[in-house]
Each structure stands twice: as structure tokens, then as C-alpha cells.
Motif scaffolding. Structure first.
Motif, PDB file in Angstrom:
ATOM      1  N   VAL A   1      57.891  38.812 -69.124  1.00 54.36           N
ATOM      2  CA  VAL A   1      58.480  40.140 -69.330  1.00 54.36           C
ATOM      3  C   VAL A   1      59.799  40.247 -68.560  1.00 54.36           C
TER       4      VAL A   1
ATOM      5  N   GLU B   1      62.512  38.278 -70.183  1.00 53.01           N
ATOM      6  CA  GLU B   1      63.033  38.938 -71.374  1.00 53.01           C
ATOM      7  C   GLU B   1      63.895  40.149 -71.023  1.00 53.01           C
ATOM      8  N   ASN B   2      63.424  40.955 -70.099  1.00 52.73           N
ATOM      9  CA  ASN B   2      64.127  42.229 -69.848  1.00 52.73           C
ATOM     10  C   ASN B   2      64.584  42.428 -68.409  1.00 52.73           C
TER      11      ASN B   2
ATOM     12  N   ALA C   1      62.554  45.563 -66.121  1.00 56.85           N
ATOM     13  CA  ALA C   1      61.681  45.567 -67.305  1.00 56.85           C
ATOM     14  C   ALA C   1      60.710  46.744 -67.306  1.00 56.85           C
ATOM     15  N   ASN C   2      60.220  47.096 -66.118  1.00 54.51           N
ATOM     16  CA  ASN C   2      59.224  48.168 -66.065  1.00 54.51           C
ATOM     17  C   ASN C   2      59.782  49.453 -65.476  1.00 54.51           C
TER      18      ASN C   2
ATOM     19  N   GLU D   1      60.846  51.997 -66.984  1.00 55.63           N
ATOM     20  CA  GLU D   1      60.283  53.132 -67.719  1.00 55.63           C
ATOM     21  C   GLU D   1      58.878  53.475 -67.206  1.00 55.63           C
TER      22      GLU D   1
ATOM     23  N   GLU E   1      63.861  55.745 -70.584  1.00 52.08           N
ATOM     24  CA  GLU E   1      64.157  54.818 -71.674  1.00 52.08           C
ATOM     25  C   GLU E   1      65.627  54.401 -71.663  1.00 52.08           C
TER      26      GLU E   1
ATOM     27  N   SER F   1      64.598  46.846 -71.274  1.00 50.35           N
ATOM     28  CA  SER F   1      64.702  46.499 -72.699  1.00 50.35           C
ATOM     29  C   SER F   1      65.941  47.149 -73.307  1.00 50.35           C
TER      30      SER F   1
ATOM     31  N   GLU G   1      68.953  45.288 -75.282  1.00 51.65           N
ATOM     32  CA  GLU G   1      69.368  45.665 -76.648  1.00 51.65           C
ATOM     33  C   GLU G   1      70.835  46.086 -76.722  1.00 51.65           C
TER      34      GLU G   1
ATOM     35  N   SER H   1      54.263  37.549 -75.832  1.00 50.97           N
ATOM     36  CA  SER H   1      55.133  38.443 -75.071  1.00 50.97           C
ATOM     37  C   SER H   1      54.513  39.827 -74.918  1.00 50.97           C
ATOM     38  N   ALA H   2      54.423  40.261 -73.659  1.00 47.00           N
ATOM     39  CA  ALA H   2      53.857  41.588 -73.390  1.00 47.00           C
ATOM     40  C   ALA H   2      54.943  42.652 -73.281  1.00 47.00           C
ATOM     41  N   THR H   3      56.168  42.259 -73.613  1.00 47.11           N
ATOM     42  CA  THR H   3      57.287  43.188 -73.462  1.00 47.11           C
ATOM     43  C   THR H   3      57.092  44.457 -74.289  1.00 47.11           C
TER      44      THR H   3
ATOM     45  N   LEU I   1      54.554  46.843 -72.901  1.00 46.67           N
ATOM     46  CA  LEU I   1      55.000  47.567 -71.706  1.00 46.67           C
ATOM     47  C   LEU I   1      55.517  48.952 -72.082  1.00 46.67           C
ATOM     48  N   LYS I   2      56.034  49.050 -73.311  1.00 43.44           N
ATOM     49  CA  LYS I   2      56.547  50.345 -73.772  1.00 43.44           C
ATOM     50  C   LYS I   2      55.421  51.366 -73.911  1.00 43.44           C
TER      51      LYS I   2
ATOM     52  N   PRO J   1      53.569  53.801 -70.259  1.00 46.66           N
ATOM     53  CA  PRO J   1      53.682  55.202 -69.838  1.00 46.66           C
ATOM     54  C   PRO J   1      52.816  56.149 -70.656  1.00 46.66           C
TER      55      PRO J   1
END
Lengths: 640, 139
Positions: free
Chosen positions: A236, A239-240, A244-245, A247, A270, A275, A279, B106-108, B111-112, B115
Motif C-alpha cells: 500500500v 503504491e500510495n 496512503a492512509n 484518509e 480525500e 491515492s 492520481e 493490492s489492499a490499496t 483502504l478507501k 473510514p
């Protein structure tokens, strides 16, 4: 000992001489390297009376035993000195590519003392070192300094450099490695600047070093690298990025908003999360040497007020410090602010925090238009913030000069009620994890940290998140972040592990994939420590106690193990709304568990004996009193 | 199993949960942002104990068993821990660290959803009530 070079480079900038220093083998076994070894070396060579920016002050760069391994997370090292921001002992950790190169060159670290007459650089090629004058680089940003030096010496040379902020002794200036990785915290860039040392240029011919047990080391490194590659959480992050976390953090109440006055802002979550960066502005991922986590970001913004060329992007702390903390949800602005801070050589956490304090001071009337020279400071007004950053780095104007001292000193000079909304521990501005939502244990570890409010002093943040499980050392607690239950007990483990991590100089993200038995095996097969688990944990505790001893030499006592009242006031919104942190009880219990004196904050005689610290204690304790505020004020006054 | 009498019960409950989640505008939007094919694999509690959620291409489709396409993310855990998880009584980070949840892929995207776990738990509680399974609700 294998793993280590057994040799530090000593540099005296006053005389222009260099020499070798070979620490006692015993130091490596007892204090590992990195932050621990630097503290021990300070006890042998340093002077408690030397002001942070005086020539006599030492600046120590120190590797852990694993630097040079092709292991994810191992390419970090420590810098340590008496901090010009806090007045007491400090260390900071940096990733990048300098640490392995220094090991390959044949050194475990560099001890810098004295001050040059004119701006200088230190050039290290294998075991040869020399100092050269470089007046043409003084005043240059980190980016151009790095670029000029690579042009001159070769692209494969590794560079450590300060920017104008370090030259101007800004109290939270940093030291940058190849323009992207930073010794961010505690103002060590100013220490380098006070010595007129603009940069260190490094190249090693060979790219190997000896370890104790090459075969087992190779197997273990391969296993660990495979694990970091396959890890869900690190995937994770790859990737971000480290945001990443973000949010999720907003919804937990961990991410500070408007100088820690709020714990929830849904629209920001957000907008600033990792992420979204992926993007929008991400063009490439990047990594420290030999690391397959690759949490670093390369970004580019083509248009708008915050356009920046392709280059280093912000990580979590920078995004929050120049985003939510300042009341902004403009991700492009955080990228720009981070880039400007990098180039000027300033810690983004302390810089963002000090500006956040100034905005609140302006809002409350403690700073007026006369103080700001007609600059209006408003939450979320990022063009003003970005214009203000260079004023701080160059100490320009009343406001630039004031904020260059950091929030705590700035509040002292400003007076009124302005100290009540500084957010720090021991003078170091708090990182972007609010203990009220991120975890009550963080309030405790911010307070007991020798360097001040720091989230990487120990792995408490990860422990409260649920990312640590170490049954071999009795850490199988399921912690509830927004509670003080079991936090002192967790902190006992956290301070020992943190001391090991910061002395072995391992990345706290990659670390999470290493089990306790593997830690022991790593120390044994690389450095021949011949430890069992208890030996290793005792070493961690020993380093924790040593750092307290050194701080005591600077006058730090139990009362200094505290955090700003704002971090303890019940949150007014978000997930932690209304929840109290039982800080005093956590501290009392932690002191009891660690056998620390409730007045001096020092370990008991039994602890000193048990941890083989009698020599170090005799060198520090003497009849030193708690020195009080006057002593720190003197330390924090500029010595130029 | 602590909460279920056989392997069919949890799947019934979780499918119903997702059907209800699709009707919730906030969760529906959140799921679409995940944009992944996820296989929830509880087969340690029975060979047929699994379901999948396809959040790709702006749609949400739920089905029994392993999906035909290769999943972007597979989450393997016990049906009891799944129940705790949807009830927001299981810290997912802790569960992954202690290997109660095993994740592949991928757990990305997931993660969204983190919350929104409280909202999921609220809908899950309502779902269990609708199914007459109040006794399964974790206090």
C-alpha cells in the motif's frame, strides 16, 4: 567486529585537519551504532558546556551495523548533536544513499568539530578526506548545490548539503542527502551551518563490506526482502506513499488540523490522501538504496500557482504539516511547500508547525500587522505561506526572523498567551500524529523521548495501530488507541525497540516485517553480537537510559518529560471528541516500570548496574542540578 | 464456529449486508471507488464458505463463491473473524499483523473503505435484525 569498519572520520574544521578515531569495541556491543553510539561518543569527546552553535559543539554522523547490506530499510543513518532548537541532546535519522557509501568507504561515521573560516566542503574518497573552501556555494539552494557538486565530482558521488536556512542558523534547518532525503528534525542543519560546512561529498571505490556470517546473512536478507516485497501494508505504501492512509487517519482523529484545534475535516481527507497524489501529480516512485518498499514520490505540477518541475514529492508529514495543519486541503500547495523547504533546507514539520502557531497568534491578536509587516496570516491561505518560507530561511523581516527561532522561542519573544498554543515536547514541534486520536501512548512517548516530540523515537504509533506483535518479548497486547490502558507497559517495550531501531538505523516501515528472533539473528550474523533476545532488549533499554543520562547532563529532568497542554485537552470534534488522556498516570506508571527517579528522571542505581552504565553515569551525573529555564534560554540564544 | 451454525449462514448474512450496502448512497459510492474484484475467502470454515464483490467499472455485483475472473484482492480469514470485522470489532491492521487475516493482492482500494467501517457495521447490524439474527449482533 565484523559488520562495522571500526573507524570514524574525525574532522576539525578549525584546523582543517582530519584523522581517524577508533571507538572501543565495547561501544559497538553496548550501544550498537547510529543514535546510541553517537550519544556514547559525545560522552567521550563532547562538552556539555558548549553551546549548540559554538565551534566546540560536535556534529556526529553515525551508521548502524546494517548500512551497506542490500536490505530494504537498512540504508539509514543518524546525525546527532546538541540541538539549537531544543538546547539538549538530539538525533535525527536520514534515508537515501549516503549511509551505505560511507560504510563502503571504510567508516562507521564522521565526527565534525570546530568551525571553518570560510564556507567549506568535506570531500571523502575511500579513506582519504580533505576540506576545501567553497565560497561560491554559500547561498545556493540544496538543489543547485547538489547539482553543482555532482557536476564537479561525478554523478555517482553522494552528497549531504545544507541550504540557506542552515547557513542562516535557522533553528529547524535540516541536512539533505541528494536533495531528497533529510536529517529533518532538531535543527542539525544549523549546527552544520555554524561550522561553515556547506556539504559533504562522498565516493567509495568498492561496494562491499565484511559480515560475520556471510551465508546466513545472505539467506536472511533474501527472506526479509521477499517479505517486504510481498507485505500488504508495505505494498500500500509503495503504491500510495507514506500518506496512503491519511484518509483513514482523519477519520480516527490522528491528523492534526489548524494547529491541533480540530480532529476531523472530511473534505480534506480525500483531497490530501496518498491515492490522490498518485492520481494527480505522481510521475514516479523512488526508494532509498536497496529498498524495495519505494515509498518516496517524484512529482511534477505543470500549471497553476504551485507549478513545480519533476522532482521530490511530499511524504505524509509534509502533506499534513503544509495541508491540514495550516487549514488547507490544497495538495499542490503541499508539494510546492515541501519542495521549497527542501531546497532551502528546512524541516517541514517544524516549519509548518511554526507557521501554524503564527497563524493562530495572528488570529488571536498576539501577533499584529506591525509584527508581520502588514502580512495577513489566514488559515488555508497557501500563497502567503509559500511566500513566507523563504523569509524564514533567510531570516528576512520581523516575521522571518521571529519564526526562524521555532515556535517555542517565537512564543517566548511574543509573549501574551501565545505559549499556550505551541504544540511540542521539550521544544521540538510535534509531528503530524495527534495523540488524542492517533493513540494516547504517543503522548507518553513524545514526552519521554530524549529528542522531544518525535513519532520515530519509538514504534508506539505502530503498536497502537495494531501493526506490532512480538510474543517473544511479551508484547501481545491488543491496544485501544484512544485509551491510556496498557500504554506504560507498551512504552517499556517501545523505548527499547525504538532505541534499537534508531541505533541499528533501520526504517520503521520496513522494520515491521522483522520478527524479534530475526532481529537477533540479523545482529548476530552481520556484527557477531552473539546475543539472545534478552541481550538485545537489554541493549535497547541501555541506549534509552544512556540518552536520558546525556540529556541530564544538559539539565533535563523529570518535569521536562511533558507535552503541550493542547495535546492533552479533550478533542472538540471527530472520533476522539471529549476523551481524556490520563497522561500523569501513564507517566507515573512508566517511571515506576523503568525505575526512573520522579524528580531527576534518571535511572536508579540498580538499573545503572544492571545495564552496565556505571562509567557513563559517572561521566554525567556528578552533582548536576536540574538547571532550569535560564540555562536553556542561554543555549537557545544565537551564538553567531 | 462461535457465531454460525454452518458454513451457509455467514455467506447469507454477508451477501445481504452487501445488497443493503449497495442501497446506501455513501457506501455505494465508497465501494465503487474501491474498483476491484475482491474474493472474501472463509473456506477454512467450509469449502463453500466464500463470496465475492465486484466493484469494477462503476458497478457493484455480489456473488457466492470464488469469482470466475482472477480476483484483484483475496482476503482469507475465518467466518467468525469476518463477522467481527463487519461488526467493526476487529482491528484490521492487528488482524493482518497476527495473521488472522491473510491478504493477497493490492489492499490499496480496500483502504478507501476503512473510514466507512462504522457505517458498514451499522448496516450489518440492521441486516442481521432483518434476518432475525439479533442474537448474533456483538454488543
Amino acid at each position: 567486529m565484523k559488520g562495522y569498519s571500526g573507524r570514524f572520520l574525525k574532522v576539525d574544521l578549525t584546523s582543517g585537519s582530519t584523522s581517524f578515531y577508533e571507538p572501543d569495541h565495547d561501544y559497538y556491543q553496548r550501544f550498537v551504532g547510529g543514535a546510541g553510539l553517537a550519544a556514547r561518543i559525545f560522552l567521550e569527546h563532547g562538552d556539555f558546556e558548549a553551546l549548540p552553535l559554538a565551534p566546540e559543539a560536535l556534529l556526529i554522523f553515525s551508521l548502524g551495523p546494517f548500512a551497506g547490506l542490500h536490505l530494504s530499510g537498512a540504508s539509514r543513518f543518524s546525525a546527532a548533536a546538541r540541538s539549537p532548537l531544543t538546547g539538549h541532546w538530539a538525533d535525527s535519522s536520514c534515508g537515501g544513499n549516503f549511509a551505505p557509501e560511507l560504510r563502503y568507504a571504510g567508516f562507521d561515521g564522521i565526527i565534525v568539530s570546530g568551525a571553518a573560516d570560510s564556507p567549506s566542503i568535506l570531500i571523502i574518497k575511500d579513506l582519504e578526506a580533505k576540506i576545501e573552501s567553497c565560497p561560491e556555494l554559500w547561498g545556493q539552494g540544496v538543489e543547485s548545490t547538489t547539482s553543482i557538486l555532482k557536476e564537479r565530482f561525478g554523478q555517482s558521488f553522494k552528497i549531504l548539503a545544507i541550504g540557506p536556512a542552515g547557513e542562516n542558523l535557522v533553528k529547524f534547518s535540516c541536512i539533505m542527502n541528494d536533495g531528497h532525503s533529510a536529517f529533518g528534525r532538531t535543527g542539525l542543519g544549523a549546527v552544520m551551518g555554524s561550522k561553515k560546512l556547506k556539504a559533504i561529498v562522498l565516493k567509495a571505490s568498492k561496494k562491499t563490506f565484511d559480515v560475520q556470517d556471510p551465508e546466513n546473512c545472505k539467506r536472511l536478507v533474501s527472506d526479509l526482502n521477499n517479505r517486504t516485497k510481498e507485505s500488504v501494508t508495505l505494498g500500500v505504501m509503495r503504491e500510495n506513499g507514506t500518506a496512503a492512509n491519511l484518509e483513514g487517519g482523519v477519520h480516527l482523529g490522528d491528523v492534526p488540523i489548524r494547529n491541533f484545534t480540530s480532529n476531523f475535516w472530511e473534505e480534506m481527507a480525500e483531497a490530501l490522501t496518498g491515492s490522490t497524489l498518485s492520481e494527480t501529480f505522481l510521475v514516479r516512485r523512488a526508494n532509498c538504496a536497496f529498498c524495495n518498499v519505494a515509498c518516496k514520490r517524484i512529482v511534477q505540477i505543470d500549471d497553476g500557482p504551485y507549478a513545480i518541475s519533476r522532482g521530490p514529492g511530499p511524504e505524509y508529514e509534509t502533506i499534513a504539516a503544509f495541508g491540514s495543519l495550516l487549514g488547507s486541503k490544497d495538495l499542490a500547495a503541499t508539494c510546492k511547500a515541501g519542495r521549497v523547504c527542501n531546497d532551502l533546507g528546512m524541516d517541514t514539520i517544524s516549519c509548518g508547525s511554526t507557521i501554524a502557531w503564527a497563524i493562530e497568534a495572528f488570529e488571536k491578536g498576539d501577533l499584529g500587522l506591525t509584527d508581520t509587516e502588514d502580512l495577513t496570516l489566514t488559515w488555508g491561505e497557501m500563497t502567503t505561506v509559500i511566500d513566507l518560507i523563504p523569509l524564514i530561511a533567510h531570516r528576512k523581516g520581523k516575521l522571518g526572523r521571529l519564526l526562524a527561532e521555532g515556535s517555542v522561542s517565537a512564543a517566548k519573544r511574543t509573549g501574551g498567551d501565545s505559549a499556550s498554543y505551541t504544540v511540542h515536547a521539550k521544544g521540538l514541534e510535534a509531528p503530524m500524529h495527534d495523540p488524542r486520536g492517533g493513540g494516547h501512548g504517543l503522548a507518553l512517548t513524545y514526552a519521554i523521548s530524549h529528542r522531544g516530540a518525535c513519532h520515530v523515537f519509538s514504534p508506539m504509533l505502530f503498536m497502537e495501530m495494531g501493526a506490532c506483535y512480538y510474543p517473544e518479548i511479551g508484547f501481545d497486547l491488543e491496544l485501544e488507541p484512544m485509551s491510556s490502558d496498557n500504554k506504560p507497559e507498551a512504552a517499556v517495550v517501545a523505548v527499547a525497540l525504538g532505541a534499537l531501531e534508531n541505533s541499528a538505523c533501520m526504517c520503521q516501515f520496513a522494520d515491521r516485517e522483522i520478527t524479534i528472533p530475526e532481529w537477533v539473528e540479523l545482529f548476530n550474523c552481520v556484527a557477531g553480537m552473539n546475543w539472545n533476545i534478552e541481550d538485545m532488549m537489554k541493549t535497547g533499554r541501555r541506549i534509552f537510559y544512556l540518552q536520558r543520562l546525556v540529556n541530564h547532563g544538559f539539565g533535563v529532568c523529570a518535569k521536562d518529560d511533558a507535552v503541550s497542554s493542547r495535546l492533552l485537552a479533550p478533542a472538540t470534534d471527530g472520533a476522539p471528541e471529549g476523551i481524556e488522556i490520563n497522561f500523569e498516570e501513564m507517566k507515573r506508571r512508566f517511571y515506576e516500570l523503568m525505575d526512573l527517579d520522579p524528580i531527576s528522571g534518571m535511572p536508579s542505581a540498580q538499573v545503572i548496574l544492571d545495564h552496565d552504565l556505571a562509567t557513563e553515569t559517572a561521566g554525567v551525573m556528578g552533582d548536576l542540578p536540574c538547571r532550569g529555564q535560564e540555562f536553556f534560554d542561554q543555549a537557545l540564544s544565537r551564538s553567531d | 464456529m462461535e457465531f454460525w451454525k454452518d458454513e451457509t449462514e455467514p455467506i447469507k448474512a454477508f451477501l445481504a449486508l452487501f445488497e443493503n450496502a449497495k442501497k446506501d448512497p455513501e457506501l455505494s459510492e465508497g465501494l465503487k471507488k474501491v474498483n476491484q474484484l475482491i474474493w472474501f475467502d472463509y473456506s477454512e470454515d467450509g469449502p463453500n464458505c466464500s463470496f465475492h464483490v465486484d466493484c469494477r467499472n462503476g458497478e457493484i455485483k455480489v456473488g457466492v463463491g470464488k469469482p470466475e475472473d482472477q480476483p484483484d484482492l483475496t482476503m482469507s480469514l475465518s467466518a467468525d473473524d469476518a463477522h467481527r470485522s463487519w461488526s467493526n470489532k476487529l482491528n484490521p491492521v492487528m488482524a493482518i499483523t497476527r495473521k488472522k487475516i491473510r491478504v493477497k493482492g493490492s489492499a490499496t482500494g480496500l483502504l478507501k473503505l476503512a473510514p466507512k467501517l462504522k457505517r458498514v457495521a451499522s448496516i450489518y447490524g440492521d441486516t442481521l435484525r432483518e434476518m432475525g439474527w439479533e442474537n448474533k449482533i456483538i454488543a
